[in-house]
Each structure stands twice: as structure tokens, then as C-alpha cells.
Design a protein around this motif. Structure first.
Motif, PDB file in Angstrom:
ATOM      1  N   GLU A   1       1.237   6.955  -6.675  1.00  0.00           N
ATOM      2  CA  GLU A   1       0.168   7.948  -6.815  1.00  0.00           C
ATOM      3  C   GLU A   1       0.668   9.356  -6.477  1.00  0.00           C
TER       4      GLU A   1
ATOM      5  N   ARG B   1       0.841  -1.211   0.000  1.00  0.00           N
ATOM      6  CA  ARG B   1       0.000   0.000   0.000  1.00  0.00           C
ATOM      7  C   ARG B   1       0.869   1.253   0.000  1.00  0.00           C
ATOM      8  N   CYS B   2       1.945   1.222   0.742  1.00  0.00           N
ATOM      9  CA  CYS B   2       2.867   2.353   0.793  1.00  0.00           C
ATOM     10  C   CYS B   2       3.480   2.594  -0.594  1.00  0.00           C
TER      11      CYS B   2
ATOM     12  N   ARG C   1       2.185   1.749  -3.487  1.00  0.00           N
ATOM     13  CA  ARG C   1       1.136   2.268  -4.371  1.00  0.00           C
ATOM     14  C   ARG C   1       0.895   3.754  -4.105  1.00  0.00           C
ATOM     15  N   LYS C   2       0.905   4.145  -2.831  1.00  0.00           N
ATOM     16  CA  LYS C   2       0.734   5.559  -2.494  1.00  0.00           C
ATOM     17  C   LYS C   2       1.902   6.389  -3.028  1.00  0.00           C
TER      18      LYS C   2
END
Length: 116
Positions: free
Chosen positions: A89, A82-83, A85-86
Motif C-alpha cells: 500500500e 500485515r506489514c 500488505r502495508k
């Protein structure tokens, strides 16, 4: 009489050219980082799923304490994903904001140059 003298206009045009060069260099660098980061993320995005499947296979074969440790590790890897992917983004947003700021800056320069 105009707001700017010919010397002022020349200086503003030089600033415009320098800013334009610097902004395009920064845009290019950000875009290169974004492409690299996206590529790395996509290349490794499946690893967590494979690891989770592996964990599920092993869970029944391990002692409960070891299985819990493995599940916790799997959960932490999910947070890493998740980190990442962030991060992709955020860099995409930074790239977009940089292009917008560049356009706005050049528009401002052009506006000031035409006022004089």
C-alpha cells in the motif's frame, strides 16, 4: 519585455527535459517495484491461511506449551503479513504521489516558460 531572455528559456527547457527524463525513470522504477511486490504478496498471501489450518490440526496433538509456542508463531506471521500488505500500500501511494508531483512540476515549468 519578457521576464526571461532567450538564454534563460533555453536553460529552463533543458532543465525541463532533464527533469522529465529523471521523473519518468523514477516512475518506471517505482512501478516495476510495485508490480514485483504486489505479485510476490499475492503469490504468498495464502500461505498464512494454510499455516493456520496446519496449526489447528497439530494443536491437539502437541503438549500445551508447544501448542502455545506454535500459536504465538502463527500470530507473529500474521503481523508479518500485515506489514507486507502495508508495504504494498505504501509503495502504491508513493507511485501515485510521484506521478502527481511529476505532473505538477511539468505544469510549473510550462507556466514559467510561457511567462517569458
Amino acid at each position: 519585455m519578457g521576464i526571461f531572455t532567450n538564454g534563460d528559456k533555453r536553460i529552463l527547457k533543458e532543465f525541463l527535459q532533464k527533469s522529465e527524463h529523471n521523473c519518468h525513470d523514477i516512475e518506471k522504477e517505482i512501478d516495476e517495484f510495485l508490480v514485483d511486490l504486489q505479485s510476490e504478496y499475492e503469490e504468498n498471501s495464502y500461505v498464512l491461511n494454510e499455516f493456520s489450518e496446519f496449526v489447528n490440526e497439530l494443536r491437539g496433538k502437541l503438549q500445551p506449551s508447544d501448542a502455545n509456542k506454535l500459536m504465538e508463531f502463527s500470530s507473529r506471521l500474521g503481523r508479518v503479513k500485515r506489514c507486507a500488505r502495508k508495504g504494498v500500500e505504501a509503495l502504491r501511494e508513493l507511485s501515485r504521489d510521484q506521478r502527481k508531483m511529476t505532473r505538477d512540476t511539468f505544469r510549473d515549468y510550462e507556466e514559467y516558460l510561457h511567462l517569458g
